[in-house]
Design a protein around this motif. Structure first.
Motif: not given
Lengths: 138, 280, 229
Positions: B50-68
């Motif tokens: 959403g507005p808070a996380a408009s890029t993947y990088a921002q999203y990752a920062e907020e929700h964490g990354v995903v691994t295989f």
């Protein structure tokens, strides 16, 4: 003319030794002239195949014929009908005697007068020869 | 010996089509599953952005990354189902590899038993074939793991991905792959030796049945039961109080000895049955 | 010589062979005769070690049954025993791969004689052709003994004739042949020895020519005496 060609029709009876029936068949072929003296006859293997008999039986038949002087085998060359005239005429008389004896034995029981019998035999045999000749032509 | 290789070659070539089917099914289900889960993940990410996380990088920062590995556990069903099917298939084939010879009006067993070679070659060829097939399936799984990992990288944006994992760490992070690809030699002996022993014991039961038919079924069941009992005997004894004085590696040695004894006995019985008792 | 000495065999409670003794000589065609289910096939299977016997002994040229006999004795069962999806050619290759006694030239000869195609799958062959391929597998081995289980049953007349021809050819010459049959008619003149089986016993063994010579009896006559009289 090869012996095998007509031989395919040879019907065996199952109560006489097969090898003796083969020997007899050869004698008949010789007497009727279908096999000439000195003529090359089929190998044991060929005759076994043609008559649908087992090669052992063919072997036994040939051995018997050799012993009777009917055929001669020299070394590795194929067997031939003998050229010995004496043996050949003996075969003829043997076949005739055998057949006549069998006939006489059974006819003796009925006691038919000889003249009457001969007349019947004459007409029957003539008819049978004629039939055989016609069949051959057809 | 030459004839043994020919027999083995024949066993392999007779299974070939089914084997390829297993490969294809594994690849399709696992690959498809991973693709599906990855796409679903990307969809969730897009939905949540959403507005808070408009890029993947921002999203990752907020929700964490995903691994295989995360995706793998998410795609558990798609990943494990084909493996289960392969295991089931091989389990079934342990029986089929023998019973097939008696099936149909052709009954190949007539010819096989009349081959001018030791009958145990036939047995060993069948056993080797099963073991080869299993190893082949595991090798195939290892081979397609990097491929599946590549699927993951191609779908999930780099910004959302955690640090790249090596195949080794993928395996070690996975509860089941850990068993398929053991870390230590001891584990390898335990899992694969156990598997081989299972096949050998089952073969004995099958040959008992083929030799004595109805009575053979009973004998086979008893034999398998006895083998299982022998294998778990040390645990049963150990679990009682007062007797808890064996170290794990002592247990391992005891189990190994029992397993080898059972295996040798099974082979001896099987060879005897094949030579003297087997009936077409 | 193949010798059966007091062989016993039972399937479950059914005693198929109770006391079977006979001999089959090399160079002879020996015929096991008996109605169906009398244990003829069992006799052949026992010689080949395809089924264990419960008593007695079987010797092949003085040797007991074992893997070494398979290069000396060929068995032609009443069905082909090759996987149905195999081709004719592949089945021949299989035989060639495993048997030192396989005679490729003879196999080729029979392939031509029987007009079989290498590329045909076994499952697609007619009954007659399947029987012929089966015969080819067994007779292309250079072995001393050939065992055939009901080679004439359930096939068409033409195939029958071709197979009879095989019997009279060099393919069986000098070998010891044992065949089983429940109908003697077609082959009465082909066989040397007869072993009559009934209820698990050998009722009689005789040489056909000797029987005709000495007693003037056909094989059928003897069978009638044994089974009915």
């Amino acid at each position: 003319m090869h012996a095998g060609e007509d031989s395919a029709e040879l019907k065996f009876n199952s109560r006489d030794p097969v090898y003796l029936q083969v020997v007899r068949h050869f004698k008949e072929e010789i007497v009727t002239g279908r096999l000439q003296k000195g003529q090359v006859i089929p190998s044991r293997r060929e005759i076994a195949g043609k008559l649908k008999i087992n090669p052992n039986t063919a072997q036994k038949a040939y051995k018997e014929m050799e012993e009777q002087g009917l055929i001669v085998t020299e070394g590795n060359s194929p067997s031939r009908i003998t050229t010995d005239e004496q043996v050949l005429s003996l075969i003829r008389s043997e076949l005739i005697t055998d057949a006549v004896e069998a006939f006489v034995q059974s006819i003796a029981k009925i006691q038919v007068p000889v003249d009457e019998l001969l007349a019947i035999v004459k007409s029957k045999v003539e008819r049978s020869y004629k039939q055989a000749a016609e069949e051959e032509q057809a | 010996m030459n004839r043994f290789w020919k027999l083995l070659h024949m066993e392999v070539s007779r299974f070939w089509k089914l084997y390829i089917t297993l490969f294809a099914m594994t690849l399709l289900m696992q690959g498809g599953g991973i693709l599906y889960v990855c796409n679903r993940y990307m969809q969730t990410v897009k939905d949540k952005m959403g507005p808070a996380a408009s890029t993947y990088a921002q999203y990752a920062e907020e929700h964490g990354v995903v691994t295989f590995s995360d995706i793998l556990s998410e795609a558990q069903l798609y990943f494990l189902a084909p493996i289960a099917l392969c295991i089931g298939g091989m389990g079934l084939y342990v029986f089929l590899i023998w019973y097939r010879e008696w099936m149909g009006k052709n009954m190949f067993i007539y010819r096989l038993l009349m081959l001018p070679t030791e009958r145990r070659h036939l047995y060993v060829a069948k056993l080797s074939a099963i073991l080869l097939f299993v190893i082949g399936l595991v090798a195939f799984q290892l081979l397609i793991l990097p491929l599946e990992s590549a699927l993951f990288t191609s779908v999930i944006d780099q910004a959302l991905r955690g640090s790249t994992e090596s195949v080794t760490s993928i395996i070690q992070n996975h509860a089941f792959l850990q068993i398929l690809v053991p870390r230590t030699f001891t584990e390898f002996v335990m899992y694969y030796g156990g598997g081989a022993l299972f096949v050998i014991v089952m073969f004995t039961a099958i040959l008992l049945e083929r030799s004595y038919r109805l009575k053979g079924i009973a004998a086979g069941v008893i034999y398998v039961g006895a083998a299982v009992l022998l294998m778990i005997a040390p645990m049963l004894i150990m679990n009682r109080d007062m007797n808890d004085y064996l170290y794990p590696n002592e247990i391992f040695i005891i189990e190994l000895t029992i397993a080898i004894l059972i295996g040798m006995m099974s082979l001896a019985i099987s060879f005897f049955l094949m030579n003297k008792k087997l009936s077409v | 010589m193949i010798e059966f000495k007091s062989v016993r065999k039972k399937y479950g409670r059914k005693k198929v062979l109770q006391d079977v003794s006979f001999t089959a000589q090399k160079g002879n065609i020996t015929c096991l005769i008996g109605i169906n289910g009398v244990g003829k096939s069992t006799v052949l299977k026992a010689i080949m070690g395809l089924t264990p016997i419960d008593g007695g002994s079987i010797l092949i040229d003085g040797m007991p049954v074992g893997k070494h006999i398979y290069e000396h004795v060929a068995y032609i069962p009443d069905h082909i025993s090759m996987p149905p999806n195999m081709t004719v050619g592949a089945s021949m290759q299989f035989m060639k791969d495993f048997y030192a006694s396989w005679n490729e030239a003879r196999a080729e000869e029979m392939l031509t004689f029987f007009k079989l195609k290498r590329s045909d799958r076994i499952s697609e062959l007619s009954k007659g052709n399947t029987a012929k391929l089966n015969l080819l597998h067994g007779l292309s081995l250079d072995v001393e003994y050939v065992l055939m289980d009901e080679p004439f049953s359930g096939i068409d007349a033409f195939s029958r004739e071709q197979i009879t021809e095989v019997f009279t050819s060099k393919l069986v010459e000098d070998r010891g042949v044992i065949i089983t049959t429940h109908e003697i008619n077609d082959i009465e003149h082909l066989i040397d020895e007869v072993v009559l089986l009934d209820n698990g016993f050998v009722k009689s063994q005789f040489n056909c020519e000797d029987m005709r010579m000495q007693e003037g009896k056909s094989v059928m006559d003897v069978m009638r005496e044994v089974y009915i009289g």
